[in-house]
Design an enzyme around this catalytic site. Structure first.
Site, short mmCIF file in Angstrom:
data_model
loop_
_atom_site.label_atom_id
_atom_site.label_comp_id
_atom_site.label_asym_id
_atom_site.label_seq_id
_atom_site.Cartn_x
_atom_site.Cartn_y
_atom_site.Cartn_z
N HIS A 43 -38.55 15.20 21.13
CA HIS A 43 -38.78 16.37 21.99
C HIS A 43 -37.86 16.46 23.20
O HIS A 43 -37.79 17.51 23.83
CB HIS A 43 -40.24 16.37 22.48
CG HIS A 43 -41.22 16.71 21.39
ND1 HIS A 43 -41.21 17.91 20.72
CD2 HIS A 43 -42.24 16.01 20.84
CE1 HIS A 43 -42.18 17.93 19.81
NE2 HIS A 43 -42.82 16.77 19.87
N ARG A 68 -37.47 7.15 19.56
CA ARG A 68 -38.23 8.01 18.63
C ARG A 68 -37.25 8.94 17.94
O ARG A 68 -36.54 9.71 18.60
CB ARG A 68 -39.30 8.81 19.36
CG ARG A 68 -40.05 9.71 18.38
CD ARG A 68 -41.40 10.14 18.88
NE ARG A 68 -41.33 11.14 19.94
CZ ARG A 68 -42.40 11.81 20.38
NH1 ARG A 68 -43.60 11.56 19.88
NH2 ARG A 68 -42.28 12.69 21.35
N ASP A 82 -27.45 2.38 13.87
CA ASP A 82 -26.03 2.06 14.08
C ASP A 82 -25.70 1.95 15.57
O ASP A 82 -24.88 1.13 15.97
CB ASP A 82 -25.12 3.11 13.42
CG ASP A 82 -25.04 2.95 11.90
OD1 ASP A 82 -25.51 1.91 11.38
OD2 ASP A 82 -24.51 3.86 11.23
N GLU A 147 -50.73 11.13 13.74
CA GLU A 147 -50.99 12.25 14.65
C GLU A 147 -51.31 13.54 13.91
O GLU A 147 -50.95 14.61 14.36
CB GLU A 147 -49.81 12.43 15.62
CG GLU A 147 -48.43 12.46 14.99
CD GLU A 147 -47.31 12.57 16.02
OE1 GLU A 147 -47.59 12.79 17.21
OE2 GLU A 147 -46.15 12.48 15.61
N ASP A 173 -50.42 15.81 19.26
CA ASP A 173 -50.31 16.41 17.92
C ASP A 173 -51.62 16.28 17.15
O ASP A 173 -51.97 17.19 16.38
CB ASP A 173 -49.16 15.78 17.14
CG ASP A 173 -47.84 16.44 17.50
OD1 ASP A 173 -47.71 17.65 17.29
OD2 ASP A 173 -46.95 15.74 18.02
C1 3PY Z 1 -48.37 13.01 20.73
O1 3PY Z 1 -49.28 12.83 21.56
O2 3PY Z 1 -48.43 13.86 19.84
C2 3PY Z 1 -47.18 12.19 20.80
O3 3PY Z 1 -46.34 12.28 19.94
C3 3PY Z 1 -46.96 11.27 21.94
O4 3PY Z 1 -47.95 10.45 22.11
MG MG Z 2 -46.57 13.88 18.71
#
Ligand code: 3PY
Ligand code: MG
Length: 249
Positions: A43, A68, A82, A147, A173
């Site tokens: 993000h 991430r 890499d 999530e 999420d």
């Molecule tokens: C979320 O809360 O969806 C995340 O990806 C971060 O914790």
């Molecule tokens: Mg998330």
């Protein structure tokens, strides 16, 4: 120490989200004493050069940089590895099949499908590390994010995938997937988080979570989470800036 080994230690590992996509602020946070920093390629406005710059900026400090990836597909996984990231957080892993594909993308053949850069990758010391190709699969820690509603039902299967080292609950999420977009504190979401934590515990793999506040982080520690994000660089900066103005104006 590899992050997956550190997760088996005595105390929970406390981390901070890096969403400013900036090596200067990552270095400031790296000095503070967090166990890990999450450099966000999902993000935050990161590019490969900014991901590299942050990795270099935090290198002198005893903190684990976790990257991430934008999603669990092989291109970003290959490029991040890499660069020299060895601990990856993969968003939205909803099935064992996806988890297996993610793990395969982190390993050279015969263990997986990762493409070989060898002497041109920073990860191998630009070729100076003669054992890199042989040992790389032993040094990667893969963390799957749980999530979504679908993932909640697949925790056992995802955790059972060889090479998935830990599972990390994403409350934002998860809330959205459960019909509570923007309301991660909703009791239904909190209940789902508790169920997910119990399910992860039954698999024997370490559970992590993004805490919604300092109080929430303290609660997660008492609940036995092994790694917890305490907040974000953006949150700290905007709250600090607002508090300073309020104190004077
Ligand atoms: C979320 O809360 O969806 C995340 O990806 C971060 O914790
Ligand atoms: Mg998330």
């Amino acid at each position: 120490m590899l992050f997956r080994d550190a997760l088996a230690g005595q105390r929970p590992l406390l981390g901070l989200w890096q969403a400013l996509a900036n090596p200067y602020t990552a270095e400031i946070c790296a000095r503070v004493g967090y166990d890990w920093l999450l450099i966000d390629g999902e993000h935050a406005p990161n590019t490969l050069p900014t991901l590299l710059a942050q990795l270099q900026a935090v290198a002198p400090f005893p903190v684990e940089p976790i990257a991430r990836v934008p999603m669990g597909e092989p291109i970003a996984i290959k490029q991040y590895l890499d660069l020299g990231y060895r601990t990856l957080l993969v968003p939205m892993v909803d099935s064992a099949e996806q988890a297996r594909a993610v793990v395969a993308a982190t390993r050279f053949p015969p263990y997986g499908t990762r493409g070989v850069a060898s002497a041109t990758s920073r990860a191998s010391g630009f070729g100076a590390d003669a054992s890199y190709l042989k040992d790389a699969h032993l040094k990667v820690t893969v963390i799957a994010q749980i999530e979504s509603k679908a993932a909640l039902e697949q925790i056992d299967a995802i955790a059972a995938v060889d090479g998935i080292d830990a599972l990390f609950i994403g409350p934002a999420d998860l809330a959205a997937s459960l019909g509570h977009l923007g309301h991660a504190t909703h009791p239904d979401v909190q209940h789902a988080i508790d169920e997910a934590k119990s399910a992860i515990d039954r698999t024997g793999k370490p559970a992590g979570i993004f805490a919604l506040s300092a109080d929430d982080a303290r609660l997660r520690i008492t609940q036995g989470y092994r790694f917890i994000s305490l907040g974000t660089d953006i949150g700290i900066m905007s709250r600090g800036a607002a508090a300073l103005l309020k104190a004077v104006a």
